[in-house]
Write an enzyme that holds these catalytic residues in place. Structure first.
Site, PDB file in Angstrom:
ATOM      1  N   SER A 244      33.615  39.942  34.597  1.00  0.00           N
ATOM      2  CA  SER A 244      33.608  39.005  35.714  1.00  0.00           C
ATOM      3  C   SER A 244      32.429  39.331  36.619  1.00  0.00           C
ATOM      4  O   SER A 244      31.635  40.241  36.338  1.00  0.00           O
ATOM      5  CB  SER A 244      34.921  39.107  36.506  1.00  0.00           C
ATOM      6  OG  SER A 244      35.004  40.358  37.171  1.00  0.00           O
ATOM      7  N   LYS A 245      32.339  38.610  37.725  1.00  0.00           N
ATOM      8  CA  LYS A 245      31.211  38.802  38.638  1.00  0.00           C
ATOM      9  C   LYS A 245      31.179  40.202  39.240  1.00  0.00           C
ATOM     10  O   LYS A 245      30.123  40.681  39.641  1.00  0.00           O
ATOM     11  CB  LYS A 245      31.268  37.755  39.754  1.00  0.00           C
ATOM     12  CG  LYS A 245      30.972  36.349  39.262  1.00  0.00           C
ATOM     13  CD  LYS A 245      30.990  35.355  40.413  1.00  0.00           C
ATOM     14  CE  LYS A 245      30.678  33.948  39.919  1.00  0.00           C
ATOM     15  NZ  LYS A 245      30.717  32.957  41.025  1.00  0.00           N
ATOM     16  N   ARG A 246      32.337  40.840  39.295  1.00  0.00           N
ATOM     17  CA  ARG A 246      32.336  42.181  39.899  1.00  0.00           C
ATOM     18  C   ARG A 246      31.575  43.192  39.035  1.00  0.00           C
ATOM     19  O   ARG A 246      31.250  44.292  39.492  1.00  0.00           O
ATOM     20  CB  ARG A 246      33.771  42.662  40.112  1.00  0.00           C
ATOM     21  CG  ARG A 246      34.540  42.990  38.842  1.00  0.00           C
ATOM     22  CD  ARG A 246      35.917  43.568  39.141  1.00  0.00           C
ATOM     23  NE  ARG A 246      36.664  43.839  37.936  1.00  0.00           N
ATOM     24  CZ  ARG A 246      37.398  42.959  37.286  1.00  0.00           C
ATOM     25  NH1 ARG A 246      37.463  41.716  37.742  1.00  0.00           N
ATOM     26  NH2 ARG A 246      38.046  43.285  36.201  1.00  0.00           N
TER      27      ARG A 246
END
Length: 485
Positions: A244-246
């Protein structure tokens, strides 16, 4: 059956890493088998789809070099085909209208949750009498069209990655084919399109594995043979959680902005879930095409490691010709306000030499601006750590630098061998450690303690600029009293 592969992204977001890997595997499989790579845009979700996202997907594919043979086809332009397919299913009795309102469905879902049981559509409208159905339709009651899942069946298919799969039909709900506004759902569109486009092999992420039993039933309802299915393992972050973006940038084009080469990205993505059968890790695109097949796709999830990707990118940067890197480096220098128009003409040899010298020390294209700034402008600072390490000047060091400046000014020929010989002779004569003098001169030339080989740097900069930068360092030493303690 001729190999026909499709990549079918939804333009509700840019081309992310998972989608890029899926596209790459499809493209490699098609090229390996001399097949056709079809691009299909699944844009029936009109609220979330956008032309900007479509262009981002196309640009990402172009950047990776994944040229498509047919398409792009847009599902939003094929609505009559899906409606015709629904009429065919209704005529065969394998689809029926469902008049349950969203409020009714939500109420029954809530009751199911409160009782602790999993919700699945209870088929309340499945066995309405023909007369009741006609009356509701005559009254124009809102409805969806659902697929009539056969009872008492075991849905079977073979997956090229996960092997034989069996699903009891009781666990498959009567899923929606057409929404109440007449828009088709993913399940209907994907099967109708695969049939219409004569897709031979469906290669997609393992998150679609749970949908495949529904698609198998639809293929059967249309009296069509099943394509070969292959579901790719998921891609996880280094923390073993869904990417994910994290975990950093997930858009493929974001990695381009960060200075990655498409060849390196394609090479890295190919190894996420697929093994070439060797410990070797660097492959050209033609080698990947030659080696790729589905037999070596792993079932276990792949781990996306940005550090490994950056390492692979550094290997590509160090091995490709300066001419290949020149356009990208030029673009970055222009963005940073460091581009010199003379490098397009008479100064091009200097520019290419500088790129060639720097490329083995870079991990991203952006490093040419950050790490290599001193090659493209005289406006650079001395790295503080390097100042503290090399510029605690003794009288011997200042004398050695001054003598070196004078010697270089009159040195003929100004060659790599002569510049190194002179520096070492002066270090010996002034009782200065050669490493200390080299460190101070490297700082003068580049502003850093780490750089390409000093004498390669000196020859690349040339005699005049080398003298100017030694003068600058000597002036800095003279005006920096804190360094004299």
């Amino acid at each position: 059956m001729a190999v026909r592969i499709r990549f079918a992204p939804s333009p509700t977001g840019y081309l992310h890493i998972g989608g890029a890997r899926t596209a790459l595997f499809n493209w490699l499989y098609a090229r390996h088998h001399g097949g056709i790579f079809v691009l299909r845009i699944e844009d029936t979700d009109l609220e979330r789809s956008s032309s900007e996202m479509v262009e981002g997907i196309l640009e990402g594919l172009r950047w990776l070099g994944l040229a498509w043979d047919e398409g792009p086809f847009f599902q939003s332009q094929r609505l009559p085909l899906y409606q015709q397919a629904c009429e065919q299913l209704r005529a065969r009795g394998t689809a029926y209208p469902c008049f349950c309102s969203p409020q009714e469905l939500e109420s029954r879902k809530q009751a199911s949750r409160e009782s602790g049981s999993a919700w699945q559509y209870d088929r309340r409208c499945r066995d309405l009498s023909p007369a009741a159905v006609e009356e509701k339709l005559r009254q124009a009651q809102p409805h969806v069209l659902r697929f009539r899942v056969p009872e008492g069946r075991t849905v079977k298919f073979s997956d090229r990655v996960f092997g034989p799969i069996e699903v009891a039909s009781e666990s498959v709900e009567d899923f929606v084919l057409l929404r109440s506004d007449g828009r088709p759902t993913y399940h209907l569109c994907v099967v109708v399109d695969d049939v219409d486009m004569k897709i031979s092999d469906v290669i997609r992420g393992a998150d679609h594995l749970s949908n495949t039993s529904k698609h198998v039933l639809l293929f059967e309802a249309f009296d069509q043979p099943l394509p070969n299915f292959a579901h790719l393992p998921l891609i996880l972050g280094t923390d073993k959680k869904r990417l994910s973006k994290r975990h950093g940038a997930t858009s493929t084009l974001e990695y381009r902005k960060q200075g990655l080469l498409p060849e390196a990205m394609a090479n890295y993505l190919a190894l996420l879930g697929w093994s070439p059968g060797t410990d070797r890790e660097l492959f050209s695109v033609s080698e990947l095409v030659s080696l790729f097949d589905l037999d070596r796709v792993n079932r276990s999830n792949a781990v996306f490691d940005p550090a490994k990707l950056e390492w692979m990118n550094s290997q590509y940067l160090g091995s490709v010709a300066a001419e290949r890197l020149a356009p990208e480096v030029k673009r970055l220098l222009q963005e940073a306000g460091l581009w010199n128009e003379s490098w397009d003409a008479g100064g091009r040899d200097y520019f290419l030499t500088a790129v060639d010298l720097l490329k083995t020390r870079t991990r991203r294209l952006s490093d040419f601006v950050e790490f290599g700034r001193a090659f493209f402008t005289d406006d650079f600072n001395y790295q503080q750590e390097a100042v503290e390490k090399y510029l605690r000047p003794s009288p011997q060091l200042i004398s050695a630098l001054s003598e070196l400046r004078a010697a270089y000014a009159g040195l003929k020929p100004f060659t790599l061998e002569n510049t190194e010989r002179v520096l070492r002779e002066i270090a010996d004569a002034r009782a200065v450690k050669t490493g200390s003098l080299i460190g101070a001169v490297r700082l003068a030339m580049t502003g850093k303690s780490v750089a390409p080989g000093l004498f390669d740097v000196i020859i690349t900069l040339g005699q005049e600029k080398t003298i100017q930068r030694l003068d600058r360092l000597l002036n800095f030493l003279a005006s920096a009293p804190a360094l004299k303690s």
